[in-house]
Write an enzyme that holds these catalytic residues in place. Structure first.
Site, PDB file in Angstrom:
ATOM      1  N   ASP A   1     -11.866  13.332  -9.525  1.00 53.00           N
ATOM      2  CA  ASP A   1     -11.544  12.040  -9.435  1.00 53.00           C
ATOM      3  C   ASP A   1     -10.717  11.400  -8.135  1.00 53.00           C
ATOM      4  OD1 ASP A   1     -13.557  11.704 -11.804  1.00 53.00           O
ATOM      5  OD2 ASP A   1     -11.631  11.991 -13.013  1.00 53.00           O
TER       6      ASP A   1
ATOM      7  N   HIS B   1     -12.171  11.175 -17.940  1.00 51.38           N
ATOM      8  CA  HIS B   1     -12.870  11.639 -16.945  1.00 51.38           C
ATOM      9  C   HIS B   1     -14.243  11.448 -17.649  1.00 51.38           C
ATOM     10  CE1 HIS B   1     -14.561  14.193 -13.696  1.00 51.38           C
ATOM     11  NE2 HIS B   1     -15.112  14.714 -14.702  1.00 51.38           N
TER      12      HIS B   1
END
Ligand SMILES: NC(=O)C1=CN([C@@H]2O[C@H](COP(=O)(O)OP(=O)(O)OC[C@H]3O[C@@H](n4cnc5c(N)ncnc54)[C@H](O)[C@@H]3O)[C@@H](O)[C@H]2O)C=CC1
Ligand SMILES: O=C([O-])CC(=O)C(=O)O
Length: 339
Positions: free
Chosen positions: A174, A198
């Site tokens: 990310d 996530h």
């Protein structure tokens, strides 16, 4: 001719120049023969800070290990299969374990759709880690990370060896995406913290921390959306052939390198999904935020930056109930499937 010899010599010099390679990091990769496992193991084999690389998978691991072992770096590669106590042998004596074992998404699936298969895999592997290398840093890549890390933590608790500093869900992809997507707008590669979790809207990129990023509200909203759903972009592009593997290997290798450098005494900041008290008052026990890594693992959870925007606060509030429910699902799974 001269050029290629120089390149060869500099490669050799890099591989053998570091004394750290003789007493360097001992690392295991579980799920090493998979789409992430193979390029991740390649990058680790090429990391001069790694001296021993133990590769474990339920399928095709000897071939991957034999292949990598011919690369002329000092790191020693060994492959292990389930036969002959292979998992135990792969884990004994290692200091760092990366876990990319488990099934990936296909188009139309959420990460949570992987839970039923991956929960059992992560429980089994975490149980072995708790038994054979309880003090190692465990880095969990398998999805859904928001449930898999709580599963590993529960396994460690049940074994009486839980240390929150040693268990992390890997959210580095990310950060890698956020950094790249911001670069596309600013031309500058910056560390963009990403907090929360996530999966979809639990992924909260803090673009407020990049002053160079001067964009309007609509463009910012689309940047945030792209970061939250970057995984879907890859799943759709691969059209049934899996999810992000190469960018994940890059991200996993970066996180492992950060952990190893921190073990060696460097000050390193990353973001990671961990057992955290940042929002414990709201019932959120697992949360990704910036952390300081050190010889004992995740040594300090850094507070959220004081200047995050109202939109970022709102995004974190949207993430919280999802994080609670993903963690509870993992904890319930371990309760029902005690090993
Ligand atoms: N944290 C993150 O940012 C990301 C996580 N992922 C996740 O990583 C996982 C792996 O993805 P890929 O490598 O693409 O999948 P893959 O299917 O290509 O590889 C998975 C590997 O795990 C192995 N495996 C299965 N059960 C095992 C067990 N009990 N012990 C050891 N190995 C076992 C398989 O044999 C296979 O080689 C998926 O769950 C995926 O969703 C993927 C991308 C990013
Ligand atoms: O989207 C997926 O399934 C794989 C993943 O976690 C990512 O690419 O961020």
């Amino acid at each position: 001719m001269f050029v290629s010899r120089r390149i060869f010599q500099s490669g050799l010099a890099r591989a053998f120049s570091t004394t750290a390679s003789n007493n360097g990091a001992k690392v295991a990769v579980l799920g090493a023969a998979g789409g992430i496992g193979q390029p991740l193991s390649l990058l680790l084999k090429n990391n001069p800070l790694v001296s021993k690389l133990n590769l474990y998978d339920v399928a095709n691991c000897p071939g991957v290990a034999a292949d990598l072992s011919h690369i002329n770096s000092a790191c020693e590669v060994t492959g292990f299969s389930p036969e002959n106590d292979g998992l135990k042998q792969a884990l004994e004596g290692v200091e760092h374990v990366l876990i990319p074992a488990g099934v990936p998404r296909k188009p139309g699936m959420t990460r949570d759709d992987l839970f039923d298969i991956n929960a059992g895999i992560v429980q089994t592997l975490a149980t072995a880690c708790a038994e054979f290398c309880p003090d190692a840093n465990i880095m969990i890549i398998s999805n859904p990370v928001n449930s898999m890390l709580p599963i590993a933590a529960e396994v460690y608790r049940n074994k009486g060896v839980f240390n929150p500093k040693r268990l992390a869900g890997v959210t580095t992809l990310d950060l890698v995406r956020a950094s790249r997507f911001a670069y596309e707008k600013t031309g500058k590669l910056k560390f963009v913290p990403v907090v929360g979790g996530h999966a979809g809207t639990t992924i909260v990129p803090l673009y407020s921390q990049i002053p160079e990023l001067q964009i309007g509200a609509e463009e910012l909203a689309s940047l945030v959306h792209r970061t939250q759903f970057g995984g879907d972009e890859v799943v759709q592009a691969k059209a049934g052939k899996g999810s992000a593997t190469l960018s994940m290997a890059f991200a996993g290798a970066r996180f492992a390198d950060s952990m190893i450098r921190a073990t060696n005494g460097e000050d390193v900041v990353e973001c990671a999904f961990i057992n955290s008290d940042v929002f414990a008052a709201d019932g959120v026990d697992y949360f990704a935020s910036s952390v300081k890594l050190g010889p004992k693992g995740v040594e300090e959870i850094l507070p959220l930056p004081s200047n995050i925007t109202a939109l970022e606060v709102e995004a974190i509030n949207i993430a919280k109930p999802q994080l609670i429910s993903a963690a509870n699902k993992g904890i319930e799974f371990v309760k029902k499937n005690q090993k």
